[in-house]
Design a protein around this motif. Sequence first.
Motif: not given
Lengths: 549, 140, 206
Positions: A465-483
């Motif tokens: 999915y290209a987009d996600y809900l706000g409740e996933f924001a922190e985890l996605h942000f962490a995941s991207s930084l890790g990547a």
Amino acid sequence: MSSASQEYQPYLQPGGFKNWFFSVDHKRIGLMYLYSILIFFLIAGLCAMAVRAELLFPNANHQIFDHHGYNIMFTLHGAIMVFLFIVPGIPATLGNFLLPIMIGAKDVAFPRLNILSYWIYVVGAIAVVWSLIGPLPSIENGLIKFPANWLDTGWTFYTPYSIQSSAGVIPVTLGAFILGFASILTGLNFVVTIHKFRAPGMTWHRLPLFVWALYSASLIQILATPIIGITLALLIMERVLEIGFFSAALGGDPILFENFFWFYSHPVVYIMILPAMGVVAEILPVFAKKPIFGYRAIAYSSLAIALVSFFVWGHHLFVSGMSYWSRWIFSLLTFAVAIPTAIKVFNWISTLYKGSIRMDTPMLYACGFIFLFTIAGLTGLPLATLSTDVFLHDTYFVVAHFHYTMQGGTVVALVGGLYFWWPKIYGRMYNETVGKIGFWMLFLGFNAAFMPQFILGYMGMPRRYADYLGEFAELHFASSLGAFINGLAYVVIFGNLLWAAKRGKVASKNPFNSLSLEWTVPSPPPLTNFDEVPTVTTWTYGYGEEQNA
Amino acid sequence: MGHDRKMGHVQSPKVYLGVLLGLFVLTVATVAVSYLDLGVLNDVVAIAVASCKATLVILFFMHGRFEDRITWAFIWYPLVLVGLLLGGVFLDYANRVTSMQDVMTPISAVETAGEAGDHKEEKADDGEEQKDESQDESNY
Amino acid sequence: MSANPNWEPGTFFHLHEEDPVEEYENFKLGMWIFLATEVLLFGGIFAGLFIFKYNWPEVFRLGSQALDWKLGSVNTVILLCSSYTMAMAVDGAQRGKNKQLKLNLLLTLLFAFGFLVVKYFEWSSKFSYGYFPGSDLFFSVYFMSTGLHLLHVLIGMSFIGLVYFRARQERYHEENFGGVEVCGLYWHLVDLIWIFLFPLLYLLRH
């Protein structure tokens, strides 16, 4: 002739395009394969970075490309990583380089077939890249827009979308079909080589475990790849002639495509992971200064995995409308894979027990492999369980699971293997400190990238999915930084290796005091590997025993 | 070392001729059987005869009877895998719920109880002839 | 292959020498393994055939009736004969009888050509009746399987042609016939596939 063979000339000389591209020497072919797959690793890695950049924040306040562009990015990442990087990943590179030396042979059984396999790989790669040729990406309204002919089906080419999509499905599937041939020829070559070219005294139970792993992987390469060949050929025919095999409108069945596809593509993950397990089994005893624990158990569990791998493809179809009994049986069979895999992990850990462990860079990678691969294996169990899989299917949990296997397993082992054998390949040592920094960046970045994805998946975040809900924001942000750290780690890792190849300190014949055959020849090895055929009298893992003698 | 090992095996040309005749006989047999309507047995016989012919070709024409265990492993293993693929896929198809009507009967039964009952009877009456068509619909 | 002095050792045109017996055995095992992959390649189409036949028995019954089993039988006999002549060619090479080898290779090529001619008439008659791949699932399976088989016939014919060319140079004898035997293995596989395709496509008319 005899006077020429007395004189030591490393295989790296003479240079020149003609002498490399037409070389039948397994070591040169291995190196050419290595650099080729690394180019595609870079391209596919950049796609992954783009995907993670898009997912940094919820789309409301951040977007790089449109949603179709997102589909293209994860498709290219997956397709290139799978078909062009990780399937040839270890067997065609380290395998090609080491297999003949490890069993005391001059070369593989069919040297010409070996270079043919590389040429076919190049042709297949060109076919895949060809699908991208055409209009260049443009910028519209501040978003990157990719041309319509770039593949957007996902790497699995699931029907019916792959039949309907306007993207260049045919060149990519044709490329994957051609790459399958390269894979088959490599596997065929290895099997015949291992059967027929072992040095005197190199019995099956003295073979290095890396060779056992390559043998098992080769069996899968030979026997599973034709099925994807015919499947992709039929898919091409479906697009050209509308034959209806995979089209429900014409009486065929899209699920049949999934069945055929996974009949190859599940065994193929063991082509990726088995050689990685072999690499780890080579590194551990050297740096623990102990004989490998449970040699036969590890060797036979490789074969067992190769065997069982064919019985479990159905677990990819649990939510595809597959019949109740199929799901039930495939779920049960899938658990069987855990047994030989666990046998391996327990034996590796037992090898470390009471060893005098030296934590050099290759050993860091081997231990990192065990840690990450154990997580990968254990998170596979909830996916094999029917009831939990229905919940977790197509979520980030799956994405995290297979990245722990593919990157945390195969790529970590490939890099560890490269660090371990780099002194043999180029006769020069890498920088130890930079090597360790690279490992820790990779390890931390990787875990930061994918550990949150387990939680995301469990919370219900669907994959692709290209987009996600706000409740996933922190985890996605962490995941991207890790990547991003994960991606940066490869710059350090391969920078160190490339620097070492040119400028590193000259390595001795056997810098790690390993006992296997490849360390008895000079570094880098001469063209024919051995001056005379070696005779083997003991197994490869007599560490500690040598000190008593 | 290599000199005491022989290269290949020679058979009498009569063997090849005999095998060819055997293959002809089996071909005639399989064509003859195709004139009988044996139901599913037609498929079974066709595959059985073809397997006999294949065995003859492998054993004699391809010198399979002189080959070692490794070669035989590579003769058997792909066959086992094709069987596995067929078995696995058939396990799915034979038990698959092809019609969403079957799954959703309870709901439709609640909404239009009478109609649903009629529908079921119709299905039972028409029996086998209707079977193809009903599959037809469901697959679309 | 003799070494070409224009190339460095260890390049495509300049190989190390191997023990001929070993080379022969490796070559043969390699071909058997390759044939295993071919069986699986066709296995996919066979699986499709069985599944679609199971799902659409009527389509397959009518399709089978639309095929001409006589032409199919003629082609079966032709391929069986070509297999026999191929086996005799290998026998000739094994016994060092170059004449037998060349004659039988030519006969095999002739039979293979006959197969192509029959196939041509068969396909063109199907096209003229309006049966194409995609007409229905039976004809999709029919054209895909026989088409893939046809491709293998063509590859096999090129292989036999190459062997014939080399046989004319008297390359093969009692100590060197691996090339002929491996070519024979490939050709027999082409026959084997047809042995299964013929009854499954042409003869299940009920």
